[in-house]
Design a protein around this motif. Structure first.
Motif, short mmCIF file in Angstrom:
data_model
loop_
_atom_site.label_atom_id
_atom_site.label_comp_id
_atom_site.label_asym_id
_atom_site.label_seq_id
_atom_site.Cartn_x
_atom_site.Cartn_y
_atom_site.Cartn_z
N VAL A 184 34.69 17.99 29.81
CA VAL A 184 33.99 18.44 30.71
C VAL A 184 33.28 17.71 32.56
N ASP A 185 33.34 18.12 32.62
CA ASP A 185 32.59 18.11 34.45
C ASP A 185 31.63 19.88 34.34
N VAL A 186 30.74 18.65 34.73
CA VAL A 186 29.34 20.17 34.03
C VAL A 186 28.80 20.97 35.54
N SER A 189 16.10 16.52 41.35
CA SER A 189 16.83 17.64 40.01
C SER A 189 16.63 18.08 38.85
N LYS A 190 15.83 17.14 38.63
CA LYS A 190 15.06 17.28 37.01
C LYS A 190 13.81 18.44 37.34
N GLY A 191 13.18 18.31 38.11
CA GLY A 191 12.11 19.57 38.24
C GLY A 191 13.20 20.82 38.36
N ALA A 250 15.37 11.89 44.84
CA ALA A 250 16.74 13.28 44.14
C ALA A 250 16.65 12.73 42.76
N TYR A 251 16.36 12.35 42.31
CA TYR A 251 16.34 12.13 40.58
C TYR A 251 15.26 12.96 39.97
N ALA A 252 13.56 12.73 39.97
CA ALA A 252 12.87 13.90 40.31
C ALA A 252 13.05 15.25 40.31
N ALA A 271 10.78 7.14 29.27
CA ALA A 271 11.57 5.96 29.28
C ALA A 271 13.11 5.19 27.50
N VAL A 272 13.08 5.81 27.66
CA VAL A 272 14.75 5.89 26.63
C VAL A 272 15.27 4.65 27.13
N ARG A 273 15.95 3.47 25.87
CA ARG A 273 16.91 2.66 25.82
C ARG A 273 18.89 3.37 26.29
N THR A 274 19.27 3.49 26.87
CA THR A 274 20.44 4.33 26.98
C THR A 274 21.11 3.10 27.90
N PRO A 275 22.48 3.37 27.88
CA PRO A 275 23.39 2.90 29.69
C PRO A 275 22.41 3.79 31.06
N ALA A 321 30.51 17.24 24.36
CA ALA A 321 31.03 17.30 25.16
C ALA A 321 30.71 16.56 26.81
N ASP A 322 31.99 16.65 26.85
CA ASP A 322 30.99 15.00 28.15
C ASP A 322 32.63 14.77 29.26
N ARG A 323 31.73 14.21 30.76
CA ARG A 323 32.79 13.83 31.29
C ARG A 323 33.72 13.18 30.89
N ALA A 329 29.29 12.23 25.20
CA ALA A 329 29.63 10.82 24.81
C ALA A 329 28.82 9.72 24.45
N SER A 330 27.70 9.40 24.70
CA SER A 330 26.42 8.03 24.77
C SER A 330 24.97 8.85 24.14
N GLY A 331 24.17 7.69 24.50
CA GLY A 331 23.12 7.53 24.77
C GLY A 331 22.27 9.38 23.51
N ILE A 332 21.41 9.62 24.52
CA ILE A 332 20.61 11.32 23.78
C ILE A 332 21.55 11.84 23.17
N GLY A 333 22.78 12.23 24.27
CA GLY A 333 23.91 13.15 23.95
C GLY A 333 24.51 13.10 22.48
N ALA A 360 21.47 21.00 26.78
CA ALA A 360 22.06 20.78 28.23
C ALA A 360 21.84 19.89 28.75
N ASN A 361 22.46 18.37 27.95
CA ASN A 361 21.77 17.30 28.53
C ASN A 361 22.60 16.40 29.41
N ALA A 362 23.85 16.77 29.74
CA ALA A 362 24.06 15.76 30.49
C ALA A 362 23.63 15.32 31.75
N1 LIG Z 1 17.51 7.61 29.12
C1 LIG Z 1 16.18 7.83 30.19
O1 LIG Z 1 15.09 7.26 29.59
C2 LIG Z 1 15.72 9.32 30.13
C3 LIG Z 1 14.97 9.86 30.60
C4 LIG Z 1 14.40 10.89 30.99
C5 LIG Z 1 15.71 12.19 31.33
N2 LIG Z 1 16.79 11.18 31.25
C6 LIG Z 1 17.77 12.51 30.77
O2 LIG Z 1 18.61 12.42 29.69
C7 LIG Z 1 19.99 12.73 29.80
C8 LIG Z 1 20.89 12.13 28.91
O3 LIG Z 1 20.45 10.72 29.90
P1 LIG Z 1 21.34 9.09 28.25
O4 LIG Z 1 19.94 8.59 28.81
O5 LIG Z 1 21.93 9.42 27.39
O6 LIG Z 1 22.12 9.21 29.61
P2 LIG Z 1 23.40 8.41 29.12
O7 LIG Z 1 24.29 7.68 30.54
O8 LIG Z 1 24.17 7.23 28.13
O9 LIG Z 1 24.79 9.46 29.19
C9 LIG Z 1 24.97 10.57 29.75
C10 LIG Z 1 26.28 11.06 29.66
O10 LIG Z 1 26.37 12.47 30.09
C11 LIG Z 1 27.98 12.43 30.73
N3 LIG Z 1 27.86 12.51 32.19
C12 LIG Z 1 27.10 12.97 33.25
N4 LIG Z 1 28.15 13.33 34.62
C13 LIG Z 1 28.31 14.42 33.66
C14 LIG Z 1 28.99 15.76 33.72
N5 LIG Z 1 29.58 15.79 35.43
N6 LIG Z 1 29.98 16.40 33.23
C15 LIG Z 1 29.74 16.44 31.96
N7 LIG Z 1 28.87 15.00 31.67
C16 LIG Z 1 28.03 13.74 32.38
C17 LIG Z 1 28.27 10.52 30.41
O11 LIG Z 1 29.24 10.33 30.38
C18 LIG Z 1 27.61 10.36 29.33
O12 LIG Z 1 28.40 10.16 28.01
C19 LIG Z 1 19.79 13.09 31.14
O13 LIG Z 1 20.00 14.21 31.38
C20 LIG Z 1 19.00 11.95 31.18
O14 LIG Z 1 18.80 12.88 32.94
C21 LIG Z 1 17.12 10.12 30.58
#
Ligand SMILES: NC(=O)c1ccc[n+]([C@@H]2O[C@H](COP(=O)([O-])OP(=O)(O)OC[C@H]3O[C@@H](n4cnc5c(N)ncnc54)[C@H](O)[C@@H]3O)[C@@H](O)[C@H]2O)c1
Length: 257
Positions: free
Chosen positions: A61-63, A156-158, A152-154, A185-189, A35-37, A14-18, A88-90
């Motif tokens: 979906v809630d992943v 979880s990504k590891g 925690a974030y690091a 660093a990707v400019r997203t919410p 698919a998105d929460r 629904a947002s950003g990279i996905g 698998a990006n959420a």
């Molecule tokens: N933006 C960055 O700088 C950056 C850098 C490295 C990795 N990432 C990773 O990229 C991925 C996408 O992030 P983004 O920056 O596009 O963020 P974003 O917040 O723009 O998008 C994330 C999306 O995931 C959805 N989401 C969150 N929890 C969820 C759940 N439990 N079930 C289903 N959907 C869920 C949100 O509703 C949102 O639409 C993430 O895994 C993030 O950790 C982002």
């Protein structure tokens, strides 16, 4: 178009990279399950794709919830009968050092980022075996190198990076390739929210964004579309000889310090 006649599932779409990945997959010919929460957000992205002539459907979906992930996968199968690629990006950001992060927030990062990746893979892989498909996780540069203040974030990504390698080893014999992108660093919410919370006004917000970019050799933020392009590469036969890789897409951050 390598993804024509193929079905793709993108989580966090629904947002950003996905969202950018869902569009890029659609442009490459895929039928895309968005698919998105945020179910309304997913529906809005799918509707825009359909307006542009692409095949797209939405799934709420809630992943982190196994029944919800199973239903998402079933929705894709009910729609087209197959799954060929999964992004698998959420994910969520959880800030704080190990001394400041609460146990509840540590658990939230693990639930969404690690368990979410695990559940998405677990339910999709039987279908990816049938299609000799591909799975692409979104990890992070912090899965590969240390950064202050996001323990925690690091972690979880590891787990996501390690899982990608293990699944690549386990499923290579089925012709399934598994890789991860590790964005900087990707400019997203998600990334903006970290700095919005800290800044008292727009000027300070922009200054904080500038400090992030100062560390990057390419001196600018990455766009979601630039990550989507690499996910598409890893999802298709363009990358046919690549599996088990965690690919930094980071403007030179990790290698050029
Ligand atoms: N933006 C960055 O700088 C950056 C850098 C490295 C990795 N990432 C990773 O990229 C991925 C996408 O992030 P983004 O920056 O596009 O963020 P974003 O917040 O723009 O998008 C994330 C999306 O995931 C959805 N989401 C969150 N929890 C969820 C759940 N439990 N079930 C289903 N959907 C869920 C949100 O509703 C949102 O639409 C993430 O895994 C993030 O950790 C982002």
């Amino acid at each position: 178009m390598r993804l024509s006649e193929r079905t793709a599932v993108v989580t966090g779409a629904a947002s950003g990279i996905g969202r950018a990945t869902a569009r890029r997959f659609a442009e490459d010919g895929a039928s895309v399950l968005v698919a998105d929460r945020d179910g309304e957000g997913a529906e809005a992205v799918a509707a825009l794709l359909r307006e542009d002539g692409f095949a797209a459907r939405a799934a709420a979906v809630d992943v982190a919830d196994e029944a919800s992930v199973a239903a998402m996968v079933e929705a894709a199968i009910a729609w087209t009968g197959r799954i060929d690629t999964v992004a698998a990006n959420a994910g969520i950001m959880v800030e704080g050092s190990i001394l400041s992060v609460s146990v509840a927030n540590w658990q939230r990062a693990m639930d969404v980022n690690s368990t979410g990746a695990f559940l998405t893979a677990r339910h999709a892989l039987p279908h990816l075996v049938k299609s000799a498909g591909t799975l692409v996780f979104t990890a992070s540069t912090v899965a590969l190198a240390g950064m202050k203040g996001i323990a925690a974030y690091a972690a979880s990504k590891g787990a996501v990076a390690a899982l990608a390698r293990q699944l690549a080893a386990d499923f290579a014999e089925h012709g399934v390739r598994v890789n991860a992108v590790a964005p900087g660093a990707v400019r997203t919410p998600l990334s903006e929210s970290q700095f919005r919370a800290r800044a008292k006004d727009d000027a300070e917000f922009e200054a904080l964004l500038g400090q992030v970019i100062a560390r990057y050799p390419l001196k600018r933020w990455c766009t979601p579309e630039e990550i989507a392009e690499v996910i598409l590469f890893l999802a298709t036969s363009r990358s046919a000889w690549i599996t088990g890789q965690i690919l930094p897409v980071d403007g030179g951050l990790l290698e050029l310090r």
